[in-house]
Design a protein around this motif. Sequence first.
Motif, PDB file in Angstrom:
ATOM      1  N   LYS A  76       0.823  -1.209   0.000  1.00 43.94           N
ATOM      2  CA  LYS A  76       0.000   0.000   0.000  1.00 43.94           C
ATOM      3  C   LYS A  76       0.857   1.259   0.000  1.00 43.94           C
ATOM      4  O   LYS A  76       0.480   2.278  -0.583  1.00 43.94           O
ATOM      5  CB  LYS A  76      -0.945  -0.001   1.205  1.00 43.94           C
ATOM      6  N   LEU A  79       1.733   1.887  -3.485  1.00 44.13           N
ATOM      7  CA  LEU A  79       0.570   2.427  -4.196  1.00 44.13           C
ATOM      8  C   LEU A  79       0.358   3.898  -3.842  1.00 44.13           C
ATOM      9  O   LEU A  79       0.014   4.711  -4.712  1.00 44.13           O
ATOM     10  CB  LEU A  79      -0.678   1.609  -3.850  1.00 44.13           C
ATOM     11  N   LEU A  80       0.577   4.244  -2.570  1.00 47.55           N
ATOM     12  CA  LEU A  80       0.460   5.645  -2.163  1.00 47.55           C
ATOM     13  C   LEU A  80       1.517   6.516  -2.852  1.00 47.55           C
ATOM     14  O   LEU A  80       1.263   7.688  -3.140  1.00 47.55           O
ATOM     15  CB  LEU A  80       0.600   5.767  -0.642  1.00 47.55           C
ATOM     16  N   ASN A  82       2.371   6.411  -5.778  1.00 51.54           N
ATOM     17  CA  ASN A  82       1.931   6.762  -7.129  1.00 51.54           C
ATOM     18  C   ASN A  82       1.131   8.060  -7.158  1.00 51.54           C
ATOM     19  O   ASN A  82       1.050   8.710  -8.205  1.00 51.54           O
ATOM     20  CB  ASN A  82       1.062   5.632  -7.702  1.00 51.54           C
ATOM     21  N   ILE A  83       0.533   8.427  -6.037  1.00 51.64           N
ATOM     22  CA  ILE A  83      -0.316   9.626  -6.018  1.00 51.64           C
ATOM     23  C   ILE A  83       0.503  10.887  -6.297  1.00 51.64           C
ATOM     24  O   ILE A  83       0.157  11.657  -7.203  1.00 51.64           O
ATOM     25  CB  ILE A  83      -1.078   9.722  -4.684  1.00 51.64           C
ATOM     26  N   PRO A  84       1.603  11.150  -5.564  1.00 48.50           N
ATOM     27  CA  PRO A  84       2.400  12.334  -5.914  1.00 48.50           C
ATOM     28  C   PRO A  84       3.031  12.242  -7.298  1.00 48.50           C
ATOM     29  O   PRO A  84       3.241  13.265  -7.953  1.00 48.50           O
ATOM     30  CB  PRO A  84       3.469  12.392  -4.812  1.00 48.50           C
ATOM     31  N   LEU A  86       1.641  10.880 -10.049  1.00 51.90           N
ATOM     32  CA  LEU A  86       0.622  11.281 -11.022  1.00 51.90           C
ATOM     33  C   LEU A  86       0.340  12.779 -10.932  1.00 51.90           C
ATOM     34  O   LEU A  86       0.145  13.447 -11.956  1.00 51.90           O
ATOM     35  CB  LEU A  86      -0.667  10.482 -10.789  1.00 51.90           C
ATOM     36  N   LEU A  87       0.316  13.295  -9.709  1.00 53.69           N
ATOM     37  CA  LEU A  87       0.103  14.725  -9.531  1.00 53.69           C
ATOM     38  C   LEU A  87       1.244  15.526 -10.170  1.00 53.69           C
ATOM     39  O   LEU A  87       1.027  16.534 -10.857  1.00 53.69           O
ATOM     40  CB  LEU A  87      -0.005  15.051  -8.038  1.00 53.69           C
ATOM     41  N   SER A 111       7.288  14.516  -7.868  1.00 53.40           N
ATOM     42  CA  SER A 111       7.955  13.350  -8.462  1.00 53.40           C
ATOM     43  C   SER A 111       9.098  12.871  -7.582  1.00 53.40           C
ATOM     44  O   SER A 111       9.345  11.666  -7.461  1.00 53.40           O
ATOM     45  CB  SER A 111       8.475  13.699  -9.859  1.00 53.40           C
ATOM     46  N   CYS A 114       7.774  10.760  -4.752  1.00 54.53           N
ATOM     47  CA  CYS A 114       7.505   9.397  -5.231  1.00 54.53           C
ATOM     48  C   CYS A 114       8.796   8.602  -5.359  1.00 54.53           C
ATOM     49  O   CYS A 114       8.877   7.461  -4.917  1.00 54.53           O
ATOM     50  CB  CYS A 114       6.786   9.448  -6.577  1.00 54.53           C
ATOM     51  N   PHE A 183       0.013   0.928 -10.851  1.00 49.60           N
ATOM     52  CA  PHE A 183      -1.347   1.007 -10.334  1.00 49.60           C
ATOM     53  C   PHE A 183      -2.173  -0.199 -10.762  1.00 49.60           C
ATOM     54  O   PHE A 183      -3.000  -0.715 -10.002  1.00 49.60           O
ATOM     55  CB  PHE A 183      -2.032   2.280 -10.840  1.00 49.60           C
TER      56      PHE A 183
END
Length: 207
Positions: A76, A79-80, A82-84, A86-87, A111, A114, A183
Motif C-alpha cells: 500500500k 501504491l500511495l 503513485n499519487i504524488p 501522477l500529480l 515526483s 515518489c 497502479f
Amino acid sequence: GLTGAFHYGLQVSIINSPAEYIQSFIRETWLKRYGSSPSAEMITLMWSFIVSIYSIGGLLGSSSAGYLSVRFGRKKAMLLANIPALLGAALMGLSRLCGSFEMIIAGRLFSGVCGGLAQNVHIMFAGECAPRHLRGLIAITASTSIAVGKFVGFALGLREVLGVEALWPILLAANAVPVLVQFLTLPFFPDSPRYLLIDRKDKEGCI
C-alpha cells in the motif's frame, strides 16, 4: 516496485533533454507576466530550482518511507507513492498550457517524493517477499530498473522522439506511464510476509 525505480531513473535523466526549451518557456512566461525579460541570473535560479527540487522531494519521500511502510504495509505504501507521481506528471504536463513554470517546480517536487518513497519501500518489499536463494538477485533489480529508466529517459529526450519544443511537456509527463503500470499490476501482488507477521500479527496470512 520496479516501476518506482524506473520512474526514478526516468526523472533523473529526462529533465536534461528539454533544458533550453524550459528556459525559453521561463523567459516567455516572465515577459508576459511582468512586461520585461528576466535577467540571465533569474533564469539560472529558476532552472536550478527545477533541477534541485527533485532531490528535496526525494528526501521527504525517503524520510516518510519507514512510517508509511509500517502504517500501511509495503504494498500500500508503494501504491500511495503513485499519487504524488501522477500529480507531478499532471502539473508538468499542463505547465505550458497554464503558462506557469512554477508548476514544473511543484511537479518535480512531487515526483521526487515518489522517487524517494518508492525506492526505499521497493527494496524492503522485494527483499522480504523473495525466496532466500533469490534474495540477492531480486535486490539488484532496483539498480537495473534505474539504469533502464535513465536509458529510456535519454532516448525519449532525443530530438527524433520527444525532445523538440512542441513536445517537451509530454516528455516531462512521461513518468505517468510506469506509474499507471504499477497502479494496474501491484494490487494483484501479495503483501510482505514480514509485515503481515510482525506488524499485523497475521500468522496465517504470513504463511
